[in-house]
Design an enzyme around this catalytic site. Structure first.
Site, PDB file in Angstrom:
ATOM      1  N   HIS A   1       0.863  -1.182   0.000  1.00 38.89           N
ATOM      2  CA  HIS A   1       0.000   0.000   0.000  1.00 38.89           C
ATOM      3  C   HIS A   1       0.897   1.228   0.000  1.00 38.89           C
ATOM      4  CE1 HIS A   1      -2.267  -3.012   2.385  1.00 38.89           C
ATOM      5  NE2 HIS A   1      -3.350  -2.460   1.914  1.00 38.89           N
TER       6      HIS A   1
ATOM      7  N   ASP B   1       2.323   2.093   3.387  1.00 42.64           N
ATOM      8  CA  ASP B   1       3.301   1.145   3.936  1.00 42.64           C
ATOM      9  C   ASP B   1       4.722   1.646   3.703  1.00 42.64           C
ATOM     10  OD1 ASP B   1       1.125  -0.538   4.320  1.00 42.64           O
ATOM     11  OD2 ASP B   1       1.526  -1.692   2.497  1.00 42.64           O
TER      12      ASP B   1
ATOM     13  N   GLU C   1     -10.546  -7.061  -3.971  1.00 42.27           N
ATOM     14  CA  GLU C   1     -10.348  -8.068  -2.928  1.00 42.27           C
ATOM     15  C   GLU C   1     -11.573  -8.106  -2.023  1.00 42.27           C
ATOM     16  OE1 GLU C   1      -6.593  -8.004  -0.965  1.00 42.27           O
ATOM     17  OE2 GLU C   1      -7.413  -8.860   0.878  1.00 42.27           O
TER      18      GLU C   1
ATOM     19  N   GLU D   1      -8.594 -13.955  -0.661  1.00 46.34           N
ATOM     20  CA  GLU D   1      -7.816 -14.252   0.538  1.00 46.34           C
ATOM     21  C   GLU D   1      -8.474 -15.376   1.326  1.00 46.34           C
ATOM     22  OE1 GLU D   1      -6.554 -10.983   3.087  1.00 46.34           O
ATOM     23  OE2 GLU D   1      -6.880 -12.232   4.845  1.00 46.34           O
TER      24      GLU D   1
ATOM     25  N   HIS E   1     -10.405 -14.211   4.476  1.00 46.78           N
ATOM     26  CA  HIS E   1     -11.647 -13.509   4.112  1.00 46.78           C
ATOM     27  C   HIS E   1     -12.715 -14.510   3.682  1.00 46.78           C
ATOM     28  CE1 HIS E   1      -9.297  -9.516   3.158  1.00 46.78           C
ATOM     29  NE2 HIS E   1      -9.117  -9.954   4.387  1.00 46.78           N
TER      30      HIS E   1
ATOM     31  N   ASP F   1      -4.310 -13.903  -1.787  1.00 44.45           N
ATOM     32  CA  ASP F   1      -3.638 -13.514  -0.557  1.00 44.45           C
ATOM     33  C   ASP F   1      -3.559 -14.757   0.310  1.00 44.45           C
ATOM     34  OD1 ASP F   1      -3.248 -10.919  -1.286  1.00 44.45           O
ATOM     35  OD2 ASP F   1      -4.342 -10.040   0.380  1.00 44.45           O
TER      36      ASP F   1
ATOM     37  N   ASP G   1     -10.167 -11.369  11.453  1.00 44.19           N
ATOM     38  CA  ASP G   1      -9.121 -11.674  10.489  1.00 44.19           C
ATOM     39  C   ASP G   1      -7.804 -11.889  11.239  1.00 44.19           C
ATOM     40  OD1 ASP G   1      -8.413 -11.888   7.835  1.00 44.19           O
ATOM     41  OD2 ASP G   1      -8.128  -9.751   7.532  1.00 44.19           O
TER      42      ASP G   1
ATOM     43  N   ASP H   1      -5.113 -13.519   9.898  1.00 42.72           N
ATOM     44  CA  ASP H   1      -4.002 -13.430   8.933  1.00 42.72           C
ATOM     45  C   ASP H   1      -2.789 -14.250   9.356  1.00 42.72           C
ATOM     46  OD1 ASP H   1      -5.399 -11.798   7.221  1.00 42.72           O
ATOM     47  OD2 ASP H   1      -4.365  -9.952   7.754  1.00 42.72           O
TER      48      ASP H   1
ATOM     49  N   ASP I   1      -0.209 -12.486   2.640  1.00 39.01           N
ATOM     50  CA  ASP I   1      -0.892 -11.468   3.450  1.00 39.01           C
ATOM     51  C   ASP I   1      -1.047 -12.062   4.852  1.00 39.01           C
ATOM     52  OD1 ASP I   1      -2.301  -9.400   4.466  1.00 39.01           O
ATOM     53  OD2 ASP I   1      -4.042  -9.629   3.172  1.00 39.01           O
TER      54      ASP I   1
END
Lengths: 437, 437, 437, 437
Positions: C99, C102, C230, C266, C269, C294, C305, C307, C337
């Site tokens: 991003h 980031d 996404e 993802e 998700h 992802d 989430d 991750d 991710d």
């Protein structure tokens, strides 16, 4: 200086008012079932959500506009005390709750932290004395700092355990100083990320050890608040040991803590554990362990703790029914462990949201009282369980006069003729609606 | 007559085999950690799912092809005994479990039902004597008949309570006759539809009453099976009192049943309650209450009990690890409380599905044994909790020599210098994969 | 300077190795189904979780030890570029994702932010040229800043929409500069807190408007990355418009975006939306819209989430099967991710966790390839659907020759004699285990 | 003969009444927003839950007392018609819905089934003519019989597809005969047990094929009911293709069915899919596809379809708000796809439960109307989105005059000065309570 200059002390104006800064349902001195509303409800404001929550979430930066941020952390801390008591007074709320790190900056050492705590809580004491506002409960935050990554009482590192002990000691000292009615343990990190690397029994033994030290220290200093454990099933931990009321009762019984510990129950934690709030209250009530409540609500379609201000009138009614059946919640209270939504970032939302919550509980209280006055639920129960008291076999079983053999004989004679009664539950719920709405 | 004429006794043929009717992993006599697999696993087949489940679901009619349906209900019941023992023998399974109504038709009266039970269980006893197959546990179905609409022990009708007592008495008589090792209570209707019309405490008092009567009767007839409660959070009831292991332990402690009752834990019930299966096993193990298991698996995306045959090797490994740490599961066992999917309606699927489940547990056992032999988990724990035994402060706390004050002093001196260790949990999981896969 | 001096370039050493910094399954150049692993997998490291994630959670402060924090934000940003490419090179990963926020500090104005972005992405370009590492995708963070409280494309404030447009423009400029293969939109705030104050259609119209502007701008500057949406069902929003793959396809079709947009899916998700990951991949694949993935995993008992780095071999196998059936994932890739657990806070955990994920995908790829080579699944399908191609009625329906009347006539003649085939699904799953484990 | 001799035609008596067999809120002819309540609500009774549901569940036998069971299945079927119209007339409900197998026994052959259907629907037609009661929708049950184990339109067996086609043809013939306003497809088995053995695209192609045949047949016989698809995410299938409104819209668009198909949305299916009911209604409304609703409610803590009678006033209010915003629900209606709880097994509960549901919808309608009259929500929206219509940049974007470049320039000038407005959502919810309660 005032942080809410545009807001007067909130008054009851009734349902028709267009004044946003007025109660539409809560009237502190209105007598319900022989007691003023405020004595039933014992509202408390939570320092953390009200004073330190900034509107950030896992995907977003702070949004909240807060006018008490000062030049230094201690300035901010002092401003917050001012602002907090202004909120309490304007709302007419007589109790409050806080974690240690909510009120005082951690500083650069444990010593500085403890000194900050002393200084700020002295200030709080002055405000308490001035206003008559009381401490419902305080607690130590033993979950935010990295040192508590693997728990506090349940930590794998005895030095962390010692640190936690120091915080609890200070928490009890402060509780004594401020005359706290209760002292809470919420074990946000007392759980595990994975069982693979966890010795659950060892960890629970140590949690109980910390609790017993706390009881002992309270006795030593001559201050015995009601100790409360606050169950939560998960978040931030993958699994928390105090999953729900029943799980926590098993723990309390296992370690012989019944005499000193009760439960602080939260609505949103209940639903995250798969229960209604009234269920958790009932469980605690029937174990004689209903201590206090954290008033909020979750979103039933979301899997995390949203801590919304309570606005669901039906749910609050059923919670208040349990509290009334419990003979009240004192020395506990109704603590708004609730935060404004991220989009309600204005200062005034802090006031508006508490009004919304207080009005909802006022409604719930009044409906619950009416249910009791009309014997709506007690009549239902009396009818539904009537056979236990108005038949010979019912009375005999309850009197302990029967065993498997005698009952088997009874069943051979009468078991083929059993007739059930319909519960008419749809009708019951429909009538309940007429009470609530 | 054979019901599976095309199937021979299932033999171990190893992973490469193309023979569907062979074990690829389970070898009954292979010694693992000093004991044959079959003694570790103590497999049992469940009468209900295997013999009486018909493939229906809430939206669908029966699909299962079953060749044992006879001209009368009693004919069918007798055929089922034949077929059941054929399955047990062909699978090489040495234990079984049943509810009363699984084996005998209810008939038109309690008397007829009890007589049917006597007749069929006599037949079962003959088969047991012939084959050496043993009864892991039996139980009374006190949830399917309309009379149990509002519970059995927890019923609002004392006549229903009496009926339940009669079934339990007969269940214990049968247990004695057949030498049952355990006796199970699963309270599918011991819960509520709504708290509005429920006196939870009264109901739980009565459940405990029934349990105490059962203990007393067992003592009277000189037969003491291990009593087991099987937790489940919900379904068919909206809420079941025996929500999970910890909740059930709170109940057991509350009513002083520790000496006589342990837990029968089911994988799918664990996940419905929001826990992993290994969590439930750990809780029970640490309370000294791990009695027996119902082996199956749920679908984590579905909210009801799917009772699938277990094929998840990782999950079964972690369950077997708990069982090995418990010193085994005896006098309990691994009971396949699992049903073939609605689309697996052929007779042979009953055999194939059990092979799948047994092979999965054989894998899990072997991996868990390897984890123990390699000290994979115990080394992790030893390192992670090492400071408790290799530092002065750790030893002192464990020795009960510290209190809040001494620990606070310690923290003032050392608390600012705490250093944590990373758990490297991603690496740990990755290595675990190499054990399992 | 090296940020991981103790770590060499990670080599394949195989399953037996005790070297933590080695691949046990991933061998970049090993040929699977005619292509090197690395071309199948097209691994990418995510800038956010790897470089900027600090270990904080809603109840806890940062825990991560990161040695790249510099004196100023720009120093830190530059150090991160160094460290990031060191990680990529040591892992042998050839793609990355980021991003805007980031990589570059937001500064005090939009202009400063954009200048920071230019400076840092120039630096990134230098590293890309030196190393041959490529940009899988970039995106604009339009959810963290308070201005995006009510969404970016879906905002109620046109000035916020303009701000978002500026970020997307810059994102596409950067994409062109760095030769980005894809450009992603994740709408974390494109949803609602409550429908009460939401005009859903207006908001979705505006999201589509932003997307169409993006397509147009890409055409204008002569850079056409594959645009990807996404999906995620919720968090941070109570409800997100791009709930799952199918919902997003409805949106894409409704606004005529099929030609330009595909999906970035993802795993975590998917499960938050109530689906398996393989389901989401299948949906996308069948709509011709599988763009990129992802790679991570969630905890099926947690409602947010998490991750986690992917270590579930079965799940990854089923995902890789879909990708192979799709003819590969290019120009997309397998982007981690995923974030290290809060207790895995050491620098080296960043390397160890990626190794764990890459090894898991390598296993999954190899098993999926074997399933294809052995025609395990395709044979199942061919048999299961065989009647559609080897019966007259099947062929006639598929040829479009039948209607309700002709089929009704057919059913009158043949409908009472239908015979089903068992799926033997337990056996199928058991054999699948032998492929995976 | 009367099946409810103790029940008169239900009259409106108002909130104070103690008469259980009276409406307390529903007054059919009371005008709300210019239309009688009954025209807004278009209530329908569902044949399945009211006439054929027996109170059984996956763990329990039937409990319902039903006095219409006759000597033969056809006798029962005819009695049900009598009883059903008695219920409709006594409730004052003017519409009804049914599956084919609800009304007529399947017999021993397709021919017998179809003949039974003709005979019973002739009888129904007589009753319709006598009473003026109308058919809201009918449908074919293509999920209960074992032949539909693997789906109907999505079956792997073309002979099953033909059977389904025969049922749909007959369903449309009956719809024509009875003047049905809508025709529904609910695909309870149109999904999968596991993706491993499923060709999802092939199956969805075939479902669309069946739908197109249905459109064609309707045209051929000159009867065009509104076709409706009813989404549900799962149960009985592990995954159903018509997961929710948006998923179904993707399907409808993918196969070009927009002109002929809309959605029949159910409250309990919405929550099982992770949505509120009002969300699903909004999605459908904005796609122009809100066809009809199945009125019921689920239990948010249970993971299966409980189909409770709706008594949640807030939820129903929000649903009715969507319906009013849609310009009404006709030619659809409010069909009580709801069943009495297992403990409400008496005949009279069928009446009481429908009264509860109708009163709840009457309340919801009146509150929703008041919200519209007071512009409570529309004012909220106007204020919240005001900048889009009262600023130059807002108007220019909506007019399509901006692109990424122009907006970027705008953001450089104005983006640093954006000011947000608080949503005051807690206050909004609190005021909403005053409307509802």
């Amino acid at each position: 200086m005032s942080y809410f200059p545009q807001v007067e002390k909130i008054q009851f104006e009734g349902k028709g008012t267009k004044n946003r800064f007025a109660f539409r349902h809560y009237k502190a001195d209105e007598v319900v079932l022989g007691k003023p509303m405020k004595e039933h409800l014992r509202f408390a404001v939570a320092y953390w959500h009200t004073m330190t929550q900034d509107g950030s979430d896992p995907f977003g930066m702070p949004t909240n506009e807060r006018t008490w941020i000062g030049a230094t952390e201690m300035d901010t801390a002092k401003n917050r005390v001012e602002a907090f008591f202004e909120i309490l007074e304007k709302l007419g709320v007589e109790y409050f709750c806080f974690h240690d790190i909510d009120v005082a900056p951690a500083g650069n050492s444990i010593e500085e932290f403890m000194n900050n705590l002393d200084e700020i809580t002295d200030l709080i004491k002055v405000k308490m004395d001035q206003t008559g506002i009381k401490l419902l409960w305080n607690t130590a935050n033993m979950f935010s700092h990295p040192r508590f990554n693997n728990g506090a009482g349940s930590t794998n590192d005895p030095e962390v355990f010692a640190y936690a002990a120091a915080q609890v000691k200070k928490g009890l000292d402060i509780s004594k100083k401020l005359g706290g009615a209760n002292y809470v343990f919420w074990g946000g990190r007392e759980g595990y990320e994975t069982l693979l690397n966890t010795d659950m029994k060892f960890e629970q033994d140590n949690i109980a050890r910390l609790f017993k030290m706390s009881i002992a220290y309270g006795e030593k200093i001559g201050h015995k608040p009601q100790f409360l454990i606050e169950p939560k099933p998960k978040e931030p931990s993958k699994h928390q040991y105090d999953f729900d009321a029943a799980t926590t009762m098993a723990f309390i019984k296992n370690y012989g803590l019944e005499g000193d510990f009760k439960l602080n129950l939260e609505a949103n934690h209940a639903t995250l554990a798969g229960h209604t709030f009234e269920h958790e209250l009932r469980v605690a009530r029937e174990y004689g362990a209903l201590g206090s409540i954290d008033a909020n609500q979750g979103d039933m379609l979301l899997g995390w703790d949203t801590d919304e201000f309570p606005t669901n009138v039906m749910d609050v009614t059923l919670a208040m029914y349990e509290i009334l059946q419990n003979g009240g919640i004192a020395p506990g209270g109704v603590n708004f462990d609730a935060k404004v939504r991220r989009s309600s970032f204005a200062m005034e939302d802090l006031i508006l949201a508490h009004i919304a919550g207080m009005d909802t509980f006022a409604r719930g209280l009044k409906v619950a009282a009416k249910l009791i006055e009309d014997k709506f639920i007690s009549d239902l129960l009396a009818e539904r369980y009537g056979k236990w008291t108005n038949t010979e076999i019912g009375k005999s079983i309850l009197a302990g006069k029967e065993d498997l053999e005698s009952l088997s004989s009874y069943a051979y004679k009468h078991g083929d003729a059993i007739e059930l009664e319909s519960s008419h539950i749809e009708y019951v719920k429909s009538v309940l609606n007429d009470y609530v709405f």
